[in-house]
Design a protein around this motif. Structure first.
Motif, PDB file in Angstrom:
ATOM      1  N   ALA A   1     -67.290 -41.033 -66.973  1.00 20.66           N
ATOM      2  CA  ALA A   1     -66.057 -40.541 -67.596  1.00 20.66           C
ATOM      3  C   ALA A   1     -66.364 -39.484 -68.643  1.00 20.66           C
ATOM      4  CB  ALA A   1     -65.281 -41.700 -68.209  1.00 20.66           C
ATOM      5  N   GLN A   2     -67.362 -39.721 -69.471  1.00 23.20           N
ATOM      6  CA  GLN A   2     -67.739 -38.744 -70.485  1.00 23.20           C
ATOM      7  C   GLN A   2     -68.197 -37.440 -69.845  1.00 23.20           C
ATOM      8  OE1 GLN A   2     -70.639 -41.131 -72.594  1.00 23.20           O
ATOM      9  NE2 GLN A   2     -69.173 -41.663 -74.203  1.00 23.20           N
TER      10      GLN A   2
ATOM     11  N   CYS B   1     -60.952 -41.785 -68.144  1.00 22.20           N
ATOM     12  CA  CYS B   1     -61.376 -40.706 -69.037  1.00 22.20           C
ATOM     13  C   CYS B   1     -60.450 -40.579 -70.239  1.00 22.20           C
ATOM     14  CB  CYS B   1     -61.400 -39.375 -68.283  1.00 22.20           C
ATOM     15  SG  CYS B   1     -62.785 -39.162 -67.148  1.00 22.20           S
TER      16      CYS B   1
ATOM     17  N   LEU C   1     -65.040 -35.466 -68.495  1.00 19.17           N
ATOM     18  CA  LEU C   1     -63.996 -35.014 -69.421  1.00 19.17           C
ATOM     19  C   LEU C   1     -63.923 -33.495 -69.544  1.00 19.17           C
ATOM     20  CD1 LEU C   1     -64.094 -37.639 -72.311  1.00 19.17           C
ATOM     21  CD2 LEU C   1     -62.104 -37.003 -70.936  1.00 19.17           C
TER      22      LEU C   1
END
Length: 208
Positions: A24-25, A69, A28
């Motif tokens: 997710a990071q 996210c 982003l």
């Protein structure tokens, strides 16, 4: 059949969530740049160190990844604002810290805020997003309310509006400032901070 020890299952689940957070990071930045409609899982994989297969293993589809996210980012953002509530010793200090942080956030994290508003708009049309968006929105509303009620307490006053109406005012100011910033208005963050300094005291009634 041999059962798996509870500790092993818990450890495995923890590693699974850690990897989802890493993905997710990594995603982003791509999502913030392209938005919901123009981003696929393959796009995210191509702009990260993960393969498309790995991304698809941890997230069933784009909806699952994007909501994860946004939830991750908003949680981090809320923690930073909650810190302001905790460390501010008086009402003017809280007001100034809150106004400055909102202005800085427009300047430094515009793509991620844009992704949030994109997702919130999409939830008007896609049922798959709606429950998650409502939950995240309620969390942000709660943060705003904590700021305002703490300001009222430090001022020795009481709030004039309820939680939802208060949040709507700040959210409207923030979204408008974000749009102006994305349109190239260099003063948008400063103007947002100034409007917050004007608005917050007017939401609290202080006994003379």
């Amino acid at each position: 059949m041999t059962s798996i020890p509870l500790r092993s299952r818990t450890s495995s689940e923890k590693r699974f969530e850690e990897r989802r957070t890493q993905l997710a990071q990594s995603a982003l930045a791509t999502l913030g740049e392209l938005g919901y409609a123009r981003t696929s899982l393959r796009d995210i994989a191509q702009n990260s160190e993960f393969t498309h297969g790995v991304v698809h293993y941890y997230f069933a589809d784009k909806v699952a990844l994007i909501t994860h996210c946004v939830r991750l980012y908003k949680t981090q953002c809320i923690n930073r604002f909650d810190e302001i509530v905790l460390i501010s010793r008086n009402a003017p200090e809280l007001l100034e810290r809150f106004a400055q942080r909102l202005g800085e956030s427009i300047l430094t994290e515009a793509p991620l805020h844009r992704l949030w508003y994109d997702l919130r708009t999409q939830s008007m049309f896609e049922d798959a997003f709606r429950a998650d968006v409502l939950e995240i929105d309620e969390t942000i509303q709660g943060l705003t309310w904590r700021v305002v009620t703490r300001y009222a307490a430090l001022s020795g006053g009481t709030t004039l509006l309820d939680e939802r109406a208060t949040y709507a005012l700040f959210d409207g100011l923030f979204e408008k400032a974000l749009l102006h910033h994305l349109a190239g208005h260099e003063d948008a963050p400063v103007e947002l901070a100034a409007r917050v300094r004007w608005l917050l005291p007017r939401l609290v009634a202080v006994e003379p």
